[in-house]
Design a protein around this motif. Structure first.
Motif, PDB file in Angstrom:
ATOM      1  N   LYS A   3       0.829  -1.204   0.000  1.00 58.96           N
ATOM      2  CA  LYS A   3       0.000   0.000   0.000  1.00 58.96           C
ATOM      3  C   LYS A   3       0.868   1.260   0.000  1.00 58.96           C
ATOM      4  CE  LYS A   3      -4.087   2.065   0.898  1.00 58.96           C
ATOM      5  NZ  LYS A   3      -5.408   1.780   0.286  1.00 58.96           N
ATOM      6  N   SER A 174       1.354   3.211  -9.504  1.00 56.83           N
ATOM      7  CA  SER A 174       0.383   2.112  -9.468  1.00 56.83           C
ATOM      8  C   SER A 174       0.908   0.857 -10.166  1.00 56.83           C
ATOM      9  CB  SER A 174      -0.941   2.557 -10.085  1.00 56.83           C
ATOM     10  OG  SER A 174      -1.576   3.466  -9.217  1.00 56.83           O
ATOM     11  N   TYR A 177       2.875  -0.270  -6.735  1.00 54.24           N
ATOM     12  CA  TYR A 177       2.221  -0.187  -5.420  1.00 54.24           C
ATOM     13  C   TYR A 177       0.699  -0.209  -5.581  1.00 54.24           C
ATOM     14  CZ  TYR A 177       6.684   1.237  -3.383  1.00 54.24           C
ATOM     15  OH  TYR A 177       7.990   1.277  -2.968  1.00 54.24           O
ATOM     16  N   ASP A 178       0.037  -0.551  -4.490  1.00 52.99           N
ATOM     17  CA  ASP A 178      -1.411  -0.417  -4.383  1.00 52.99           C
ATOM     18  C   ASP A 178      -1.677   1.010  -3.891  1.00 52.99           C
ATOM     19  OD1 ASP A 178      -4.112  -0.705  -3.887  1.00 52.99           O
ATOM     20  OD2 ASP A 178      -3.801  -1.730  -1.972  1.00 52.99           O
ATOM     21  N   GLU A 180      -3.372   4.639  -3.053  1.00 48.68           N
ATOM     22  CA  GLU A 180      -4.572   5.413  -2.717  1.00 48.68           C
ATOM     23  C   GLU A 180      -4.203   6.892  -2.787  1.00 48.68           C
ATOM     24  OE1 GLU A 180      -6.870   4.021   0.565  1.00 48.68           O
ATOM     25  OE2 GLU A 180      -7.924   5.929   0.839  1.00 48.68           O
ATOM     26  N   ASN A 236      -5.518   3.206 -13.412  1.00 47.63           N
ATOM     27  CA  ASN A 236      -5.176   2.114 -12.494  1.00 47.63           C
ATOM     28  C   ASN A 236      -4.842   2.485 -11.062  1.00 47.63           C
ATOM     29  OD1 ASN A 236      -5.495   0.236 -14.597  1.00 47.63           O
ATOM     30  ND2 ASN A 236      -3.405   0.686 -15.310  1.00 47.63           N
ATOM     31  N   VAL A 237      -5.111   3.728 -10.652  1.00 46.70           N
ATOM     32  CA  VAL A 237      -4.929   4.035  -9.233  1.00 46.70           C
ATOM     33  C   VAL A 237      -6.080   3.358  -8.476  1.00 46.70           C
ATOM     34  CG1 VAL A 237      -4.780   5.873  -7.504  1.00 46.70           C
ATOM     35  CG2 VAL A 237      -3.775   6.205  -9.782  1.00 46.70           C
ATOM     36  N   SER A 238      -5.738   2.576  -7.441  1.00 52.39           N
ATOM     37  CA  SER A 238      -6.733   1.733  -6.752  1.00 52.39           C
ATOM     38  C   SER A 238      -7.898   2.522  -6.180  1.00 52.39           C
ATOM     39  CB  SER A 238      -6.077   0.979  -5.584  1.00 52.39           C
ATOM     40  OG  SER A 238      -5.177   0.038  -6.064  1.00 52.39           O
ATOM     41  N   LYS A 239      -7.552   3.569  -5.401  1.00 57.64           N
ATOM     42  CA  LYS A 239      -8.596   4.351  -4.744  1.00 57.64           C
ATOM     43  C   LYS A 239      -8.266   5.823  -4.824  1.00 57.64           C
ATOM     44  CE  LYS A 239     -10.232   0.960  -1.430  1.00 57.64           C
ATOM     45  NZ  LYS A 239     -10.378   0.603  -0.016  1.00 57.64           N
ATOM     46  N   CYS A 262     -14.803   7.270  -8.788  1.00 59.22           N
ATOM     47  CA  CYS A 262     -14.696   5.952  -9.409  1.00 59.22           C
ATOM     48  C   CYS A 262     -15.130   6.013 -10.874  1.00 59.22           C
ATOM     49  CB  CYS A 262     -15.530   4.938  -8.625  1.00 59.22           C
ATOM     50  SG  CYS A 262     -17.146   5.557  -8.155  1.00 59.22           S
TER      51      CYS A 262
END
Lengths: 263, 263
Positions: A3, A174, A177-178, A180, A236-239, A262
């Motif tokens: 993360k 991204s 890493y995951d 946010e 592709n950014v998770s959040k 989103c």
């Protein structure tokens, strides 16, 4: 993937020393890997006024001439960046401050426009980020702190939007890493009614963004933030969230508050 | 041990854009590992004058009050540092700019004096340097560029003499590198007669330094340089020279010119 938080803060926070200190306290307490990106604040305008340097506008758009570039380089990459780094270091957060020129971390293209010469303004995308070096530094347990100054690798510093820098850094990282991405500002999130702090919209999709924009419900400041937020989600950014500055800790620990962006 | 150059440049060079460009060209051509440390120049004084900030002196010693600290942080760590980094990047030298706050690279002690409050001035020694991080960054093929701003790890930036920074960085890295420290300035070296550029003294030992000092032959600017140079020699730095700025390449390639400082 591990993360990583990319956190963006803006001018109003930077201008308020007490609020900034509280924010940096919360930021330093994030246990995960993290990056801070900061905007400018009023200091540059105040300094330009004192020095008699006029802000130039063409068709209502701000121009970064050489004098203005000198001011923002000093204020953003010098004063604000180094003060934030020193404050974080005092809180045992191993901050290290950068402009995009440092280590060729963010290589921008000087903006070319058919009608307006924007001056020393740099445009960037995901490919502008030196992902390899940035990852290496994060792996050394450093916490990069970016000012909104980039360069063209031809010897010129450039002025780049801080929201955009946060977004493209998040996109670039991204891959490894995951990520946010958190845009921190002075509202609780995107508001249905700007007058009502309780009217937070919990989720904004691309479609809802278009509807809100058409309905004229997005005030000037939030529009570029949302565009950069959507750009991140699409890459592709998770959040991606817009949250209130004072809610950083609460958001991270309790997944509470703000507006999620989103697809 | 691998060779590493620590190169210090000062104000007069920084104020002369053409000369600075030529110097940076020579610096970028050094094949060995290297670090640049830069001083201030007139820009800070010019800016302070324009803003009506008076330079404070007590007993003839310069005081760094809060206003002055703000100016030097902006100018040294912002303007000068980032412009040098951008110029070096354009010459394919992988420069990365730091203040001592960044990565806690140089942790200074705020100066305490029984009679004079020097303000935000930081004193440092070999132990002040974060040798581990600095070595890691050099191993990533980065070229650190230091401004003369440090911090106290309590949230305060501090103003520190650039010659001293160069000297203690050289001392610290001598544990892991074969360090050559070069103080670049506008003279050919230490001159027997300040009016005669041909009167370069090839070697100055500690004893000769004392004799020259007693004879009043050392002008104001060169005294702290020589003290810092001697401090380096005494603390295991392999080679220490005072050379003319324009002679950097010639010195490195042909071991020619300047004054060597030795025990």
């Amino acid at each position: 993937m591990e993360k990583l938080f990319v956190v963006k803060i803006g001018g109003a926070l930077i201008d308020d020393e007490e609020l900034l200190n509280k924010f940096l306290e919360q930021f330093s307490e994030i246990n995960e890997k993290k990056i801070l990106v900061h905007g400018g604040g009023k200091l540059a305008t105040t300094l330009a006024d004192k020095l008699g340097i006029e802000q130039k506008l063409i068709n209502g758009r701000r121009i970064t001439d050489k004098d203005t570039l000198d001011i923002v380089s000093m204020v953003y990459a010098g004063s604000i960046n180094k003060n934030i780094v020193a404050k974080l270091q005092a809180k045992n957060c191993n901050a290290i401050g950068f402009s995009g020129a440092d280590g060729n971390m963010i290589q921008a293209k000087k903006r070319v426009h058919p009608e307006i010469d924007f001056g020393f303004v740099g445009d960037i995308d995901k490919q502008s980020i030196n992902e390899k070096l940035l990852s290496q530094l994060i792996d050394l347990d450093l916490v990069p702190v970016f000012s909104a100054i980039t360069h063209d690798k031809k010897g010129n510093l450039l002025n780049t939007n801080a929201d955009t820098i946060a977004s493209v850094i998040a996109q670039s990282l991204s891959d490894v890493y995951d990520v946010e991405l958190l845009f921190c500002f002075d509202k609780e999130g995107v508001l249905e009614n700007i007058e009502d702090p309780g009217s937070v919209i919990k989720k904004v999709s691309e479609e809802e963004f278009s509807l809100l924009k058409e309905a004229g419900k997005l005030h000037k400041g939030i529009l570029p933030k949302l565009e950069n937020a959507l750009g991140a989600v699409k890459n592709n950014v998770s959040k991606v969230f817009l949250i209130k500055e004072t809610q950083l800790k609460n958001h991270i620990e309790n997944h509470h508050g703000g507006t999620e962006i989103c697809l």
